[in-house]
Structures are given as C-alpha cells and as structure tokens.
Design a protein around this motif. Sequence first.
Motif, PDB file in Angstrom:
ATOM      1  N   THR A  82     -10.203   8.308  11.344  1.00 18.17           N
ATOM      2  CA  THR A  82      -9.412   7.132  10.995  1.00 18.17           C
ATOM      3  C   THR A  82      -8.695   6.601  12.231  1.00 18.17           C
ATOM      4  OG1 THR A  82      -9.022   8.071   8.798  1.00 18.17           O
ATOM      5  CG2 THR A  82      -7.625   6.221   9.475  1.00 18.17           C
ATOM      6  N   PRO A  83      -9.010   5.379  12.684  1.00 22.09           N
ATOM      7  CA  PRO A  83      -8.299   4.831  13.844  1.00 22.09           C
ATOM      8  C   PRO A  83      -6.857   4.494  13.482  1.00 22.09           C
ATOM      9  CG  PRO A  83     -10.389   3.667  13.454  1.00 22.09           C
ATOM     10  CD  PRO A  83     -10.098   4.490  12.237  1.00 22.09           C
ATOM     11  N   ALA A  84      -5.966   4.584  14.446  1.00 27.30           N
ATOM     12  CA  ALA A  84      -4.553   4.310  14.197  1.00 27.30           C
ATOM     13  C   ALA A  84      -4.338   2.905  13.662  1.00 27.30           C
ATOM     14  CB  ALA A  84      -3.752   4.523  15.481  1.00 27.30           C
ATOM     15  N   TRP A  85      -5.130   1.946  14.146  1.00 25.35           N
ATOM     16  CA  TRP A  85      -4.898   0.564  13.710  1.00 25.35           C
ATOM     17  C   TRP A  85      -5.274   0.339  12.248  1.00 25.35           C
ATOM     18  CZ3 TRP A  85      -8.779   1.637  17.364  1.00 25.35           C
ATOM     19  CH2 TRP A  85     -10.091   1.401  16.945  1.00 25.35           C
ATOM     20  N   PHE A  86      -6.132   1.171  11.675  1.00 28.10           N
ATOM     21  CA  PHE A  86      -6.382   1.070  10.234  1.00 28.10           C
ATOM     22  C   PHE A  86      -5.073   1.256   9.472  1.00 28.10           C
ATOM     23  CE2 PHE A  86     -11.158   2.310   9.516  1.00 28.10           C
ATOM     24  CZ  PHE A  86     -11.546   1.369  10.462  1.00 28.10           C
ATOM     25  N   VAL A  87      -4.333   2.297   9.853  1.00 33.22           N
ATOM     26  CA  VAL A  87      -3.091   2.619   9.149  1.00 33.22           C
ATOM     27  C   VAL A  87      -2.013   1.597   9.476  1.00 33.22           C
ATOM     28  CG1 VAL A  87      -1.407   4.438   8.675  1.00 33.22           C
ATOM     29  CG2 VAL A  87      -3.761   5.049   9.270  1.00 33.22           C
ATOM     30  N   GLU A  88      -1.928   1.192  10.730  1.00 30.60           N
ATOM     31  CA  GLU A  88      -0.936   0.189  11.122  1.00 30.60           C
ATOM     32  C   GLU A  88      -1.172  -1.132  10.397  1.00 30.60           C
ATOM     33  OE1 GLU A  88      -0.637   2.254  15.548  1.00 30.60           O
ATOM     34  OE2 GLU A  88      -1.592   0.295  15.321  1.00 30.60           O
ATOM     35  N   ASP A  89      -2.426  -1.563  10.298  1.00 34.94           N
ATOM     36  CA  ASP A  89      -2.733  -2.802   9.583  1.00 34.94           C
ATOM     37  C   ASP A  89      -2.467  -2.653   8.089  1.00 34.94           C
ATOM     38  OD1 ASP A  89      -3.503  -3.848  12.001  1.00 34.94           O
ATOM     39  OD2 ASP A  89      -5.649  -3.866  11.582  1.00 34.94           O
ATOM     40  N   LEU A  90      -2.717  -1.463   7.560  1.00 37.81           N
ATOM     41  CA  LEU A  90      -2.447  -1.201   6.146  1.00 37.81           C
ATOM     42  C   LEU A  90      -0.958  -1.344   5.845  1.00 37.81           C
ATOM     43  CD1 LEU A  90      -3.324  -0.087   3.334  1.00 37.81           C
ATOM     44  CD2 LEU A  90      -2.880   2.195   4.275  1.00 37.81           C
ATOM     45  N   LEU A 150       0.875  -4.197   3.355  1.00 34.04           N
ATOM     46  CA  LEU A 150       1.743  -3.917   2.209  1.00 34.04           C
ATOM     47  C   LEU A 150       3.104  -4.584   2.392  1.00 34.04           C
ATOM     48  CD1 LEU A 150       2.083  -2.470  -0.497  1.00 34.04           C
ATOM     49  CD2 LEU A 150       2.847  -0.443   0.763  1.00 34.04           C
ATOM     50  N   ARG A 151       3.624  -4.544   3.602  1.00 33.51           N
ATOM     51  CA  ARG A 151       4.916  -5.177   3.866  1.00 33.51           C
ATOM     52  C   ARG A 151       4.859  -6.685   3.630  1.00 33.51           C
ATOM     53  NH1 ARG A 151       6.415  -1.854   9.421  1.00 33.51           N
ATOM     54  NH2 ARG A 151       7.663  -0.234   8.418  1.00 33.51           N
ATOM     55  N   ALA A 152       3.712  -7.292   3.941  1.00 31.68           N
ATOM     56  CA  ALA A 152       3.587  -8.741   3.844  1.00 31.68           C
ATOM     57  C   ALA A 152       3.342  -9.229   2.427  1.00 31.68           C
ATOM     58  CB  ALA A 152       2.459  -9.216   4.762  1.00 31.68           C
ATOM     59  N   ASP A 153       3.068  -8.326   1.489  1.00 29.13           N
ATOM     60  CA  ASP A 153       2.731  -8.721   0.123  1.00 29.13           C
ATOM     61  C   ASP A 153       3.699  -8.042  -0.850  1.00 29.13           C
ATOM     62  OD1 ASP A 153       1.626  -9.223  -2.375  1.00 29.13           O
ATOM     63  OD2 ASP A 153      -0.441  -9.005  -1.690  1.00 29.13           O
ATOM     64  N   GLY A 199     -11.012  -9.238  -5.383  1.00 28.54           N
ATOM     65  CA  GLY A 199     -11.030 -10.668  -5.634  1.00 28.54           C
ATOM     66  C   GLY A 199     -10.005 -11.403  -4.805  1.00 28.54           C
ATOM     67  N   ALA A 200      -9.483 -12.492  -5.368  1.00 26.51           N
ATOM     68  CA  ALA A 200      -8.552 -13.365  -4.659  1.00 26.51           C
ATOM     69  C   ALA A 200      -7.323 -12.586  -4.209  1.00 26.51           C
ATOM     70  CB  ALA A 200      -8.140 -14.519  -5.571  1.00 26.51           C
ATOM     71  N   GLY A 201      -6.872 -12.883  -3.002  1.00 26.48           N
ATOM     72  CA  GLY A 201      -5.692 -12.222  -2.475  1.00 26.48           C
ATOM     73  C   GLY A 201      -5.892 -10.767  -2.150  1.00 26.48           C
ATOM     74  N   LEU A 254      -3.780  -3.543  -3.469  1.00 24.22           N
ATOM     75  CA  LEU A 254      -4.152  -4.495  -2.430  1.00 24.22           C
ATOM     76  C   LEU A 254      -5.193  -3.867  -1.510  1.00 24.22           C
ATOM     77  CD1 LEU A 254      -3.588  -7.168  -0.832  1.00 24.22           C
ATOM     78  CD2 LEU A 254      -1.852  -5.855   0.439  1.00 24.22           C
ATOM     79  N   CYS A 255      -6.318  -4.549  -1.318  1.00 22.49           N
ATOM     80  CA  CYS A 255      -7.324  -4.124  -0.347  1.00 22.49           C
ATOM     81  C   CYS A 255      -7.079  -4.874   0.960  1.00 22.49           C
ATOM     82  CB  CYS A 255      -8.731  -4.419  -0.857  1.00 22.49           C
ATOM     83  SG  CYS A 255      -9.234  -3.386  -2.254  1.00 22.49           S
ATOM     84  N   VAL A 256      -6.799  -4.139   2.009  1.00 22.97           N
ATOM     85  CA  VAL A 256      -6.527  -4.721   3.318  1.00 22.97           C
ATOM     86  C   VAL A 256      -7.759  -4.542   4.188  1.00 22.97           C
ATOM     87  CG1 VAL A 256      -5.067  -4.607   5.375  1.00 22.97           C
ATOM     88  CG2 VAL A 256      -4.065  -4.210   3.107  1.00 22.97           C
TER      89      VAL A 256
END
Length: 265
Positions: free
Chosen positions: A107-115, A119-122, A159-161, A231-233
């Motif tokens: 698992t690359p670090a950016w996967f977790v950072e983007d995840l 979540l913070r943005a939604d 789906g959407a979002g 949420l799927c990121v």
Amino acid sequence: MSVLIAIPARYASTRYPGKPLVSLKGPDGAKTLIQRSWEAAMAVRGVARVVVATDDDRIRTAAEGFGAEVVMTSAACQNGTERCAEVAALLPGHDIVVNLQGDAPLTPAWFVEDLIAGLRADPGAEVATPVLRCDGRALNGFLADRRAGRVGGTTAVFGAGGRALYFSKEVIPYTGKTYADADPTPVFHHVGVYAYRPAALAAYPAWATGPLETLEGLEQLRFLENGRPVLCVTVQARGRQFWELNNPEDVPRIEAMMAEMAAGG
C-alpha cells in the motif's frame, strides 16, 4: 484532526493460518508480512499514532520485536473493523481511525493520505475506502484467480459522488472484453484500507452480520446493509503495483512486485 492507524492482524485465518508472520523476501531482506504492513503505515504523513491490533501473543511478540506499538484486542472480533472499533474505544480522542489491513504491504503512503483527505472533504461520508482502476494486467490477474478457484482481490462499483453500490470478490462489472496489460479497464480494485469517523466505527459491532457480508466475507458490506454511506476514493497507482496477500500463491507474486519496484520497473 488527529488520525490513528490500526493494523488488524490475526493468526487464525481460515484461508491462510499464520499469515501475518509469513516471510516476504525483498531487496531489503526477509521481513514478515506484518512488519512490511507496519512499515507501509509508518510512511503515511500526518498520522498521530500507528498500532498493531491483535489477539495473538505470537504476533504481539513479533511486532514488538521490530518496534511496533501493539494493542491487544478480543479474540471474539469477527473482522478487522470490529478490531479497529476496540482500538478506538481503548485509544479515544482521534477524529479519524484508519484500518490498514495487515495483508497489504504494497500500500503506497499516498493511497492512505488521499483516503484521509477524501473523508475530510465529504462531511456526509461516515466511512471511506480507496479504489484503484485496474489496468489489463491487474484485471487479467483477477480473472485468472477466479478461473483457478482462488479468492483474489475485491472489486468495487460506485455511483454519483463516489458512493459505493457494492463490493464483491467476483470481478464486477462484467466487461466481456480482453484487455492488453497497459489498457485501462472499467473495473476498480478495492484497496483493503478504510477510514472511519468514530461514531460509525463505534456503531458497527452492534449490527448483526447481514446476508451479503456472510456470502461475500467482506466486512464493509455491513455498512451498506445498514444504510450507511461508504465513500470510494479513487487513487492513482503512479506506476506502482498493488496486491494484497490473500493466498499462499500470492507470496511469490508480491515478492516479484517488490523486486520489480526496486529495479525501477
């Protein structure tokens, strides 16, 4: 916001007993699966604390041996999410709890950072999980596993979002096409990481296991079966390969990926 990463690890896996302690040989020598997963977690930026969550003394001894903090959890936990819920109760005060499962050392670090950022943005999302668009090589690996009767990676449709519609150990959606290794496909690989808001995580163990979770053996379906949005990121591979260790046959596959990455491939 304070982020805690918990790495659930159990010895008594039905499909692969002792999996966390299996040795993976890389350019840096041989290390256990749990150590490589812990190192992946430690590389994530902006995290307050990383712990290994287990109910097994063998795993605790191994993890403490390479410097990890260990939280002992109940043997009654049915899956990693329930184990993370126990950790969150024992170590309160974190705004996001991340479950980086102990079988995902690539698992690359950016996967977790983007995840975490997703979540913070939604604010309407209670749980988030990464998905990675499969190229032809990855999709062909999924299909080969299914033809051989092996349970390989999990796929996701949303789906959407980015709201999850379903997760499955079958390859969905059906494409009916053949793809070259580098071709993008409409199939998304579900990456075995979750980020939870504490309230959703605390509610999870009290819900009964539903029929879909039982059939698929996928813990995240309990959220969907109880009407909780997931949420799927979408994350980017950036040239890196990703695969979880699900079966003994995955050991040489992951070792080959580590060697290829070290060589710059």
